[in-house]
Design a protein around this motif. Sequence first.
Motif, PDB file in Angstrom:
ATOM      1  N   LEU A  26     -33.519  29.832  78.412  1.00  0.00           N
ATOM      2  CA  LEU A  26     -32.556  29.767  79.452  1.00  0.00           C
ATOM      3  C   LEU A  26     -31.520  31.039  79.227  1.00  0.00           C
ATOM      4  O   LEU A  26     -30.985  31.554  80.102  1.00  0.00           O
ATOM      5  CB  LEU A  26     -31.729  28.475  79.488  1.00  0.00           C
ATOM      6  CG  LEU A  26     -32.528  27.377  80.186  1.00  0.00           C
ATOM      7  CD1 LEU A  26     -31.779  26.125  79.967  1.00  0.00           C
ATOM      8  CD2 LEU A  26     -32.719  27.568  81.596  1.00  0.00           C
ATOM      9  N   ARG A  27     -31.101  31.238  78.116  1.00  0.00           N
ATOM     10  CA  ARG A  27     -30.188  32.278  77.677  1.00  0.00           C
ATOM     11  C   ARG A  27     -30.864  33.600  77.828  1.00  0.00           C
ATOM     12  O   ARG A  27     -29.993  34.874  78.155  1.00  0.00           O
ATOM     13  CB  ARG A  27     -29.685  32.279  76.250  1.00  0.00           C
ATOM     14  CG  ARG A  27     -28.750  31.051  76.017  1.00  0.00           C
ATOM     15  CD  ARG A  27     -28.383  30.779  74.533  1.00  0.00           C
ATOM     16  NE  ARG A  27     -27.603  29.680  74.374  1.00  0.00           N
ATOM     17  CZ  ARG A  27     -26.277  29.363  74.461  1.00  0.00           C
ATOM     18  NH1 ARG A  27     -25.666  30.452  75.122  1.00  0.00           N
ATOM     19  NH2 ARG A  27     -25.676  28.318  74.292  1.00  0.00           N
ATOM     20  N   PHE A  28     -32.095  33.849  77.355  1.00  0.00           N
ATOM     21  CA  PHE A  28     -32.865  35.134  77.509  1.00  0.00           C
ATOM     22  C   PHE A  28     -34.139  35.230  77.937  1.00  0.00           C
ATOM     23  O   PHE A  28     -35.150  35.111  77.461  1.00  0.00           O
ATOM     24  CB  PHE A  28     -32.837  35.487  75.883  1.00  0.00           C
ATOM     25  CG  PHE A  28     -31.766  35.693  75.212  1.00  0.00           C
ATOM     26  CD1 PHE A  28     -30.658  36.379  75.323  1.00  0.00           C
ATOM     27  CD2 PHE A  28     -31.696  34.634  74.044  1.00  0.00           C
ATOM     28  CE1 PHE A  28     -29.505  36.234  74.418  1.00  0.00           C
ATOM     29  CE2 PHE A  28     -30.536  34.468  73.494  1.00  0.00           C
ATOM     30  CZ  PHE A  28     -29.382  35.432  73.561  1.00  0.00           C
ATOM     31  N   PRO A  29     -34.156  34.926  79.533  1.00  0.00           N
ATOM     32  CA  PRO A  29     -35.420  34.539  80.076  1.00  0.00           C
ATOM     33  C   PRO A  29     -36.298  35.947  80.113  1.00  0.00           C
ATOM     34  O   PRO A  29     -37.500  35.592  80.091  1.00  0.00           O
ATOM     35  CB  PRO A  29     -34.903  34.137  81.527  1.00  0.00           C
ATOM     36  CG  PRO A  29     -33.402  34.926  81.664  1.00  0.00           C
ATOM     37  CD  PRO A  29     -32.859  34.830  80.287  1.00  0.00           C
ATOM     38  N   GLU A  30     -35.765  36.914  79.971  1.00  0.00           N
ATOM     39  CA  GLU A  30     -36.525  38.088  79.973  1.00  0.00           C
ATOM     40  C   GLU A  30     -37.168  38.307  78.514  1.00  0.00           C
ATOM     41  O   GLU A  30     -38.344  39.179  78.526  1.00  0.00           O
ATOM     42  CB  GLU A  30     -35.639  39.455  80.074  1.00  0.00           C
ATOM     43  CG  GLU A  30     -34.770  39.726  78.952  1.00  0.00           C
ATOM     44  CD  GLU A  30     -33.436  38.783  78.643  1.00  0.00           C
ATOM     45  OE1 GLU A  30     -33.047  38.945  77.730  1.00  0.00           O
ATOM     46  OE2 GLU A  30     -33.381  37.910  79.495  1.00  0.00           O
ATOM     47  N   ARG A  31     -37.048  37.661  77.599  1.00  0.00           N
ATOM     48  CA  ARG A  31     -37.764  37.619  76.360  1.00  0.00           C
ATOM     49  C   ARG A  31     -38.766  36.568  76.357  1.00  0.00           C
ATOM     50  O   ARG A  31     -39.629  36.568  75.267  1.00  0.00           O
ATOM     51  CB  ARG A  31     -36.709  37.349  75.255  1.00  0.00           C
ATOM     52  CG  ARG A  31     -35.503  38.007  75.013  1.00  0.00           C
ATOM     53  CD  ARG A  31     -35.696  39.701  75.211  1.00  0.00           C
ATOM     54  NE  ARG A  31     -36.271  39.963  73.741  1.00  0.00           N
ATOM     55  CZ  ARG A  31     -35.324  40.318  72.842  1.00  0.00           C
ATOM     56  NH1 ARG A  31     -34.204  40.665  73.030  1.00  0.00           N
ATOM     57  NH2 ARG A  31     -36.303  40.960  71.633  1.00  0.00           N
ATOM     58  N   VAL A  32     -38.904  35.752  77.332  1.00  0.00           N
ATOM     59  CA  VAL A  32     -39.918  34.506  77.132  1.00  0.00           C
ATOM     60  C   VAL A  32     -41.021  34.800  77.934  1.00  0.00           C
ATOM     61  O   VAL A  32     -40.790  34.610  79.418  1.00  0.00           O
ATOM     62  CB  VAL A  32     -39.324  33.157  76.994  1.00  0.00           C
ATOM     63  CG1 VAL A  32     -40.330  31.960  76.904  1.00  0.00           C
ATOM     64  CG2 VAL A  32     -38.471  33.045  75.982  1.00  0.00           C
ATOM     65  N   ARG A  33     -42.416  34.631  77.638  1.00  0.00           N
ATOM     66  CA  ARG A  33     -43.413  34.847  78.720  1.00  0.00           C
ATOM     67  C   ARG A  33     -43.792  33.591  78.901  1.00  0.00           C
ATOM     68  O   ARG A  33     -44.321  33.242  80.045  1.00  0.00           O
ATOM     69  CB  ARG A  33     -44.704  35.630  78.084  1.00  0.00           C
ATOM     70  CG  ARG A  33     -45.851  35.917  78.912  1.00  0.00           C
ATOM     71  CD  ARG A  33     -46.959  36.637  78.503  1.00  0.00           C
ATOM     72  NE  ARG A  33     -47.574  35.615  77.339  1.00  0.00           N
ATOM     73  CZ  ARG A  33     -48.815  36.257  77.033  1.00  0.00           C
ATOM     74  NH1 ARG A  33     -49.569  37.070  77.503  1.00  0.00           N
ATOM     75  NH2 ARG A  33     -49.273  35.394  75.975  1.00  0.00           N
ATOM     76  N   GLY A  34     -44.049  32.626  77.816  1.00  0.00           N
ATOM     77  CA  GLY A  34     -44.470  31.270  78.158  1.00  0.00           C
ATOM     78  C   GLY A  34     -43.787  30.408  77.078  1.00  0.00           C
ATOM     79  O   GLY A  34     -43.288  30.949  75.880  1.00  0.00           O
ATOM     80  N   LEU A  35     -43.902  29.118  77.524  1.00  0.00           N
ATOM     81  CA  LEU A  35     -42.878  28.226  76.797  1.00  0.00           C
ATOM     82  C   LEU A  35     -43.768  26.927  76.748  1.00  0.00           C
ATOM     83  O   LEU A  35     -44.282  26.288  77.352  1.00  0.00           O
ATOM     84  CB  LEU A  35     -41.708  27.974  77.633  1.00  0.00           C
ATOM     85  CG  LEU A  35     -40.495  26.929  77.047  1.00  0.00           C
ATOM     86  CD1 LEU A  35     -39.870  27.725  75.739  1.00  0.00           C
ATOM     87  CD2 LEU A  35     -39.356  26.933  78.060  1.00  0.00           C
TER      88      LEU A  35
END
Length: 244
Positions: free
Chosen positions: A82-91
């Motif tokens: 949520l804080r750094f959405p641009e850093r996460v491809r998949g969760l």
Amino acid sequence: MTTIVLLHGIGGASWAPVLPALAPARVLDWPLPGFAGTPMPAETSFAGWAGLLRDRLDAEGIPRIDLIGHSIGGMLALDFALRFPERVRGLVLYATTPAFGGRDPAFAEAFLAERLAPLEAGQDMAALAESSIRPMLRPGTPAPLVHLAVDAMAAAPEAAYRAAVRCLTTFNRRDDLGRLAAPTLLVAGETDPLAPPKTMERMRDAIRNARLAVLPGCGHLAHLEDPAGFNAAVRGFLQALREG
């Protein structure tokens, strides 16, 4: 190739049975600050942890990750995405919840008193690990995997454990689930009392592009209770990300 970051639960890291399913990707098994010989931060908070993880990624030149978090590590994974959405491809949110269970401060106080009572009574982390971990694992869990989990918690510094338990009670991202941008897999143990399937179903329904895998007969440590089932769910999700 996207790096996979692993975020362990409050009992420490026990990811060894999962690693073969992640190959050949690069894996960063990132300990919560204060665990695994890392220094305790001045303040233990989800915001602080997320910032330290971002700093580690920046230092290693890792622009984007697939993020797998277990229990309190799943809370941190959710917070980081949520804080750094641009850093996460998949969760992958595994055996976790979007908020600490009780809204009443008295609930948090009772939770803390219960969780910390053995330490207040003089138990060390090794004794606490023996009494806490074994009841979580379903009968038939292979002995080496039981020992892996017990040893991981026994090795956790008491100060880091205490700080993490207190931090847990502050978490609430329930109203932010609809903002998650990354494709998300939720993994629940069928009999997990800490993050029951019903709770994780509600999470799934609130998150766009989310699906839920429930592992039969498993509790809070499904990656040890049923490594094959856990790995199959995660491997399938990661493969879909690569192909998408």
